[in-house]
Motif scaffolding. Sequence first.
Motif, PDB file in Angstrom:
ATOM      1  N   VAL B  94     -72.813  24.783 -14.686  1.00 25.32           N
ATOM      2  CA  VAL B  94     -72.575  25.948 -13.838  1.00 25.32           C
ATOM      3  C   VAL B  94     -71.079  26.038 -13.549  1.00 25.32           C
ATOM      4  O   VAL B  94     -70.461  25.048 -13.148  1.00 25.32           O
ATOM      5  CB  VAL B  94     -73.342  25.799 -12.503  1.00 25.32           C
ATOM      6  CG1 VAL B  94     -72.934  26.884 -11.518  1.00 25.32           C
ATOM      7  CG2 VAL B  94     -74.843  25.834 -12.738  1.00 25.32           C
ATOM      8  N   GLU B  95     -70.510  27.213 -13.778  1.00 26.43           N
ATOM      9  CA  GLU B  95     -69.097  27.431 -13.449  1.00 26.43           C
ATOM     10  C   GLU B  95     -68.825  26.969 -12.006  1.00 26.43           C
ATOM     11  O   GLU B  95     -69.487  27.412 -11.065  1.00 26.43           O
ATOM     12  CB  GLU B  95     -68.759  28.913 -13.620  1.00 26.43           C
ATOM     13  CG  GLU B  95     -67.466  29.382 -12.963  1.00 26.43           C
ATOM     14  CD  GLU B  95     -66.204  28.664 -13.441  1.00 26.43           C
ATOM     15  OE1 GLU B  95     -66.144  28.270 -14.615  1.00 26.43           O
ATOM     16  OE2 GLU B  95     -65.292  28.475 -12.625  1.00 26.43           O
ATOM     17  N   ASP B  96     -67.829  26.104 -11.851  1.00 29.10           N
ATOM     18  CA  ASP B  96     -67.527  25.503 -10.540  1.00 29.10           C
ATOM     19  C   ASP B  96     -67.296  26.538  -9.446  1.00 29.10           C
ATOM     20  O   ASP B  96     -67.687  26.343  -8.303  1.00 29.10           O
ATOM     21  CB  ASP B  96     -66.250  24.657 -10.610  1.00 29.10           C
ATOM     22  CG  ASP B  96     -66.400  23.464 -11.530  1.00 29.10           C
ATOM     23  OD1 ASP B  96     -66.921  23.625 -12.654  1.00 29.10           O
ATOM     24  OD2 ASP B  96     -66.000  22.363 -11.115  1.00 29.10           O
ATOM     25  N   THR B  97     -66.621  27.637  -9.803  1.00 26.95           N
ATOM     26  CA  THR B  97     -66.226  28.592  -8.773  1.00 26.95           C
ATOM     27  C   THR B  97     -67.260  29.703  -8.585  1.00 26.95           C
ATOM     28  O   THR B  97     -67.011  30.653  -7.842  1.00 26.95           O
ATOM     29  CB  THR B  97     -64.875  29.247  -9.126  1.00 26.95           C
ATOM     30  OG1 THR B  97     -65.046  29.968 -10.355  1.00 26.95           O
ATOM     31  CG2 THR B  97     -63.786  28.207  -9.306  1.00 26.95           C
ATOM     32  N   MET B  98     -68.406  29.603  -9.260  1.00 29.00           N
ATOM     33  CA  MET B  98     -69.468  30.589  -9.014  1.00 29.00           C
ATOM     34  C   MET B  98     -69.771  30.629  -7.521  1.00 29.00           C
ATOM     35  O   MET B  98     -69.701  29.604  -6.844  1.00 29.00           O
ATOM     36  CB  MET B  98     -70.728  30.214  -9.788  1.00 29.00           C
ATOM     37  CG  MET B  98     -71.878  31.199  -9.589  1.00 29.00           C
ATOM     38  SD  MET B  98     -73.445  30.582 -10.305  1.00 29.00           S
ATOM     39  CE  MET B  98     -73.139  30.834 -12.046  1.00 29.00           C
ATOM     40  N   ARG B  99     -70.105  31.816  -7.003  1.00 28.77           N
ATOM     41  CA  ARG B  99     -70.491  31.913  -5.597  1.00 28.77           C
ATOM     42  C   ARG B  99     -71.808  31.189  -5.353  1.00 28.77           C
ATOM     43  O   ARG B  99     -72.775  31.395  -6.099  1.00 28.77           O
ATOM     44  CB  ARG B  99     -70.741  33.364  -5.211  1.00 28.77           C
ATOM     45  CG  ARG B  99     -69.510  34.138  -5.011  1.00 28.77           C
ATOM     46  CD  ARG B  99     -69.889  35.498  -4.406  1.00 28.77           C
ATOM     47  NE  ARG B  99     -68.662  36.122  -3.978  1.00 28.77           N
ATOM     48  CZ  ARG B  99     -68.549  36.914  -2.927  1.00 28.77           C
ATOM     49  NH1 ARG B  99     -69.609  37.212  -2.197  1.00 28.77           N
ATOM     50  NH2 ARG B  99     -67.400  37.434  -2.599  1.00 28.77           N
ATOM     51  N   ALA B 100     -71.867  30.438  -4.279  1.00 28.27           N
ATOM     52  CA  ALA B 100     -73.104  29.750  -3.915  1.00 28.27           C
ATOM     53  C   ALA B 100     -74.262  30.740  -3.804  1.00 28.27           C
ATOM     54  O   ALA B 100     -75.394  30.422  -4.161  1.00 28.27           O
ATOM     55  CB  ALA B 100     -72.914  28.998  -2.604  1.00 28.27           C
ATOM     56  N   LEU B 103     -75.861  31.168  -7.070  1.00 24.41           N
ATOM     57  CA  LEU B 103     -76.597  29.972  -7.485  1.00 24.41           C
ATOM     58  C   LEU B 103     -77.935  29.879  -6.746  1.00 24.41           C
ATOM     59  O   LEU B 103     -78.956  29.504  -7.324  1.00 24.41           O
ATOM     60  CB  LEU B 103     -75.752  28.721  -7.223  1.00 24.41           C
ATOM     61  CG  LEU B 103     -76.240  27.449  -7.919  1.00 24.41           C
ATOM     62  CD1 LEU B 103     -76.212  27.610  -9.432  1.00 24.41           C
ATOM     63  CD2 LEU B 103     -75.389  26.243  -7.516  1.00 24.41           C
ATOM     64  N   ILE B 104     -77.914  30.240  -5.461  1.00 24.89           N
ATOM     65  CA  ILE B 104     -79.150  30.207  -4.673  1.00 24.89           C
ATOM     66  C   ILE B 104     -80.196  31.126  -5.299  1.00 24.89           C
ATOM     67  O   ILE B 104     -81.371  30.783  -5.412  1.00 24.89           O
ATOM     68  CB  ILE B 104     -78.863  30.628  -3.207  1.00 24.89           C
ATOM     69  CG1 ILE B 104     -78.014  29.562  -2.515  1.00 24.89           C
ATOM     70  CG2 ILE B 104     -80.162  30.878  -2.442  1.00 24.89           C
ATOM     71  CD1 ILE B 104     -77.524  29.983  -1.129  1.00 24.89           C
ATOM     72  N   GLU B 107     -81.473  29.647  -8.761  1.00 22.75           N
ATOM     73  CA  GLU B 107     -82.385  28.503  -8.636  1.00 22.75           C
ATOM     74  C   GLU B 107     -83.843  28.924  -8.535  1.00 22.75           C
ATOM     75  O   GLU B 107     -84.739  28.181  -8.911  1.00 22.75           O
ATOM     76  CB  GLU B 107     -82.032  27.683  -7.392  1.00 22.75           C
ATOM     77  CG  GLU B 107     -80.734  26.931  -7.535  1.00 22.75           C
ATOM     78  CD  GLU B 107     -80.469  26.003  -6.353  1.00 22.75           C
ATOM     79  OE1 GLU B 107     -79.969  24.904  -6.588  1.00 22.75           O
ATOM     80  OE2 GLU B 107     -80.778  26.409  -5.206  1.00 22.75           O
ATOM     81  N   ARG B 108     -84.055  30.117  -7.997  1.00 23.31           N
ATOM     82  CA  ARG B 108     -85.439  30.554  -7.791  1.00 23.31           C
ATOM     83  C   ARG B 108     -86.182  30.783  -9.105  1.00 23.31           C
ATOM     84  O   ARG B 108     -87.400  30.847  -9.130  1.00 23.31           O
ATOM     85  CB  ARG B 108     -85.453  31.832  -6.938  1.00 23.31           C
ATOM     86  CG  ARG B 108     -84.800  31.549  -5.597  1.00 23.31           C
ATOM     87  CD  ARG B 108     -85.053  32.566  -4.532  1.00 23.31           C
ATOM     88  NE  ARG B 108     -84.410  32.057  -3.310  1.00 23.31           N
ATOM     89  CZ  ARG B 108     -83.800  32.781  -2.400  1.00 23.31           C
ATOM     90  NH1 ARG B 108     -83.762  34.086  -2.522  1.00 23.31           N
ATOM     91  NH2 ARG B 108     -83.254  32.221  -1.345  1.00 23.31           N
ATOM     92  N   THR B 114     -81.340  20.220 -13.587  1.00 23.13           N
ATOM     93  CA  THR B 114     -80.242  19.589 -12.868  1.00 23.13           C
ATOM     94  C   THR B 114     -78.983  20.369 -13.199  1.00 23.13           C
ATOM     95  O   THR B 114     -78.727  20.685 -14.371  1.00 23.13           O
ATOM     96  CB  THR B 114     -80.026  18.127 -13.308  1.00 23.13           C
ATOM     97  OG1 THR B 114     -81.299  17.532 -13.520  1.00 23.13           O
ATOM     98  CG2 THR B 114     -79.251  17.345 -12.272  1.00 23.13           C
ATOM     99  N   PHE B 115     -78.227  20.695 -12.170  1.00 20.96           N
ATOM    100  CA  PHE B 115     -76.963  21.401 -12.392  1.00 20.96           C
ATOM    101  C   PHE B 115     -75.812  20.411 -12.516  1.00 20.96           C
ATOM    102  O   PHE B 115     -75.798  19.381 -11.828  1.00 20.96           O
ATOM    103  CB  PHE B 115     -76.665  22.336 -11.215  1.00 20.96           C
ATOM    104  CG  PHE B 115     -77.532  23.560 -11.160  1.00 20.96           C
ATOM    105  CD1 PHE B 115     -77.795  24.303 -12.291  1.00 20.96           C
ATOM    106  CD2 PHE B 115     -78.053  23.981  -9.945  1.00 20.96           C
ATOM    107  CE1 PHE B 115     -78.584  25.449 -12.232  1.00 20.96           C
ATOM    108  CE2 PHE B 115     -78.843  25.120  -9.867  1.00 20.96           C
ATOM    109  CZ  PHE B 115     -79.112  25.853 -11.009  1.00 20.96           C
ATOM    110  N   TYR B 116     -74.858  20.763 -13.365  1.00 25.07           N
ATOM    111  CA  TYR B 116     -73.609  20.003 -13.466  1.00 25.07           C
ATOM    112  C   TYR B 116     -72.451  20.994 -13.439  1.00 25.07           C
ATOM    113  O   TYR B 116     -72.570  22.090 -13.981  1.00 25.07           O
ATOM    114  CB  TYR B 116     -73.553  19.223 -14.789  1.00 25.07           C
ATOM    115  CG  TYR B 116     -74.645  18.197 -14.893  1.00 25.07           C
ATOM    116  CD1 TYR B 116     -74.431  16.889 -14.498  1.00 25.07           C
ATOM    117  CD2 TYR B 116     -75.911  18.564 -15.357  1.00 25.07           C
ATOM    118  CE1 TYR B 116     -75.449  15.951 -14.563  1.00 25.07           C
ATOM    119  CE2 TYR B 116     -76.935  17.633 -15.427  1.00 25.07           C
ATOM    120  CZ  TYR B 116     -76.697  16.324 -15.026  1.00 25.07           C
ATOM    121  OH  TYR B 116     -77.696  15.410 -15.083  1.00 25.07           O
ATOM    122  N   PRO B 117     -71.332  20.618 -12.816  1.00 22.34           N
ATOM    123  CA  PRO B 117     -70.180  21.533 -12.814  1.00 22.34           C
ATOM    124  C   PRO B 117     -69.648  21.697 -14.239  1.00 22.34           C
ATOM    125  O   PRO B 117     -69.472  20.716 -14.959  1.00 22.34           O
ATOM    126  CB  PRO B 117     -69.146  20.821 -11.939  1.00 22.34           C
ATOM    127  CG  PRO B 117     -69.882  19.735 -11.210  1.00 22.34           C
ATOM    128  CD  PRO B 117     -71.064  19.378 -12.067  1.00 22.34           C
TER     129      PRO B 117
END
Lengths: 352, 352
Positions: B94-100, B103-104, B107-108, B114-117
Motif C-alpha cells: 500500500v502506498e505509504d502516503t495513501m489517506r487512511a 485504506l479503511i 479493507e472492507r 496483510t498490508f505492507y508499506p
Amino acid sequence: MKRFLEYLEEYDGALITPGSNLYYLTGMAPQATEERLFLLVVNRDGESVLIAPKLYENEVEWKNVVFWRDEENPYGVLERVLSSLNLKSGKILVEDTMRASFLIHIERFLENYTFYPLSVVTKEMRMRKGEKEIRLMKKAAEIVDKVFYEIASRDLMGKSEKQVALEIEFLIRELADDVAFPPIVASGKNAANPHHSPGERKIRHGDFVILDFGARYKGYCSDITRTVAIGHANEKLKEIYEIVKEAQERAFQSVREGIKAGDVDIAAREHIARKGYGEYFIHRTGHGLGLEVHEEPYISQASERILENSMTFTIEPGIYIPNLGGVRIEDDVVVEKKGKRLTKAERELMVL
Amino acid sequence: MKRFLEYLEEYDGALITPGSNLYYLTGMAPQATEERLFLLVVNRDGESVLIAPKLYENEVEWKNVVFWRDEENPYGVLERVLSSLNLKSGKILVEDTMRASFLIHIERFLENYTFYPLSVVTKEMRMRKGEKEIRLMKKAAEIVDKVFYEIASRDLMGKSEKQVALEIEFLIRELADDVAFPPIVASGKNAANPHHSPGERKIRHGDFVILDFGARYKGYCSDITRTVAIGHANEKLKEIYEIVKEAQERAFQSVREGIKAGDVDIAAREHIARKGYGEYFIHRTGHGLGLEVHEEPYISQASERILENSMTFTIEPGIYIPNLGGVRIEDDVVVEKKGKRLTKAERELMVL
C-alpha cells in the motif's frame, strides 16, 4: 474538545494525526510531521496521550505527552499508550489524512476493531462556526479583496498565467499565513476549463481572465473568483458575464436559515438554464469553507442539508464555452438569518 | 514497471495512489487528487487497472482505466476491480502516503490480507538513480546555485527572514516546477535552531544567516545550504564556519563506492568533535535525495548501508550554538566511484 467528547460517546476512541481536525480540537499545528509519528490518542472517557517526536519538545503543550527519539521505535511507544488507555479494540476513529503506513503499523497492536474516518464526527462539528472563527474568515476574505484590487491595478497584458499566479501568491503570503490553494489564472480559451492550471500562455488584448485564489489566515480560508477583461470586452463574453453575475446574486439572495443547500444551487442553475447556458455550467454552485477549502456544506443540486446560522460557504456559478472562454464569480458567504458576503470586491465587469 | 514486477514477486499485489512512487513507476503525476480516489491496482501477474475520477479523463493514459463520476461510489468500482484482478487477500503493498480513510474503505472488501508499506520495495529501487534521473538532478542543482548567487547579490540587511524566504521561493519557481520544501532562512540567534521557520526577525549587521532551500525540477529535488555573513563576520562564527567547511569537505572526500554511509557521517563528525564542537553538531550528516527530499540512503553514524554508484545524497554538517547562532554548509552529491558535487555554489565565507 468537550463537544468532541460528547460526539465520541458512540466510539471507543480516536487516533488523531496533525491536520485541520487536530488544530480544530486542540490548537496544535505542528509543521513537517509527515515522516514522524505525531499522534493524539483519546479514549471515550476523555483521557488522552500525545505521542510526539522529541524534536517538537519546545513546541508542544499537552497534559500527557510521551516524546520519542529518532533512535526509538515510535510504535513500541504507541503500543504502551494504547494499553494504558485501554484502547486495543472497539470502534476507533482515525484522522482521514493519516498516512496509510502509520495505520498499517497501528493495526498490528489491535484486535477486534473497526476503523471509522474521524471526519464522520468532525464535519458535523466544524460546519457551524463560532464567533472567533467567523472573525478570522472575515480577515482572510479582506485579504483576498485587497489582493484582487492590487492585481487589477497592474498591467497584466503580456504576462504569462504562471507569472500572474506567482504574483498573486506573493501578495497573499505577505498578508496571510499562506495561500489556501494554488491560485488559478485561466486566460482566453483556457478559461473554458474550470480547473485549469496556470501555464505559459501570455495574456492578450481581448482576453477574459479568471482569477481564483484564496488566503489562509490563522488556519481559516477565503476563496474568491473574479473574471476580468483585458483591454476590450467581447460582446458574447460580456453577455455571459452578466448572466453569471445575476445567477450569483440570485443564489446569494436565496440564502436563508432553514432552507436546503440544494436550493441555493438551484437558484443559480435555473437562471443560467433559462438564459440558454445550462449545459455550460458544469460544476456545483459552491462548497463549505473554514479550516479547509472544501468542507461541508456542499452547495450542490441534490443536497438536502439544511442551512443553519453560522455556516460558511462559497457561491461560485460559472459558464464555460469550449474554444471561447469562461466566466466565474465567487464570493464567500456566512448564514446570519440571511446570507452575508465576506468577500466584497467589485462584481461589475472590470475592463483592465 | 518491469523492475517493479520482479520485486513484486514476494507480494500478491499493490495499491498505489498518486505521489512520488506512482510517478516513478508510471510517469503519472495527477494534481489535487487528495479528496477523490485515484488508484492504480497491480497484481503479481503484472495485470493492472487504474481507477480515476472522470475529471481526469483528459490527463490520464493507461491500458485499463475505469473512470468514476462524482455521483458514483468509487469503492463499488474498486471492489469490482479487486475481484477482476483476483486480489482480495494475501500480502498487499500500500502506498505509504495513501489517506487512511481510503485504506479503511478498502479493507472492507478484503479477507485474510496483510498490508505492507509500498516503500519497502520502492526505496530499494529508487535509491540507485538512472542516467536520466541524474541529469534532472543536475539541472535542479544548477537552479539552486543560480538562486543562491542572485540572493547573495541583493541587499538583505533590514529584510525579515520571511521576506527573504519568499524571494528565494519566487526565484526558484521562475526556474523550476516548484520549491522542494519551504525555504529556511535563519538569522542571528535563530540560526542556532537547525529547523527554524522563517519569521519576522529582521536581518542585522553582523548576523550569520543560514539559507537552506531546494528546487523540484521535473519531479527531482535539489537541496542546498549556504551560510553568509552580513556586513561583518564575528571572529567566533568565522572560526566555526571554517570548521564546518572543512568537515563538509572531509565528508565529501570520504565518499567512495563500497564504503558504509555511516563512514561519511563519521568523517564530518570526527573533525567537528576534534575541534571541540561535537556536542553542537546535533543532526545526521545528510540524507538521500531524488523524487523526495528525504529518502534512502540516510547518512547517519550508525548506517551500515553500502554506498553504490549512482546513489545521490546531501552532505550537510552544521554547528549550532544556543544564543549565538549557527553555520551549515550543504551540497548534493552523486557517487561515481568517488563523490561528485551536483551543487557548486561558492563555499568560502561570503560577507555580504
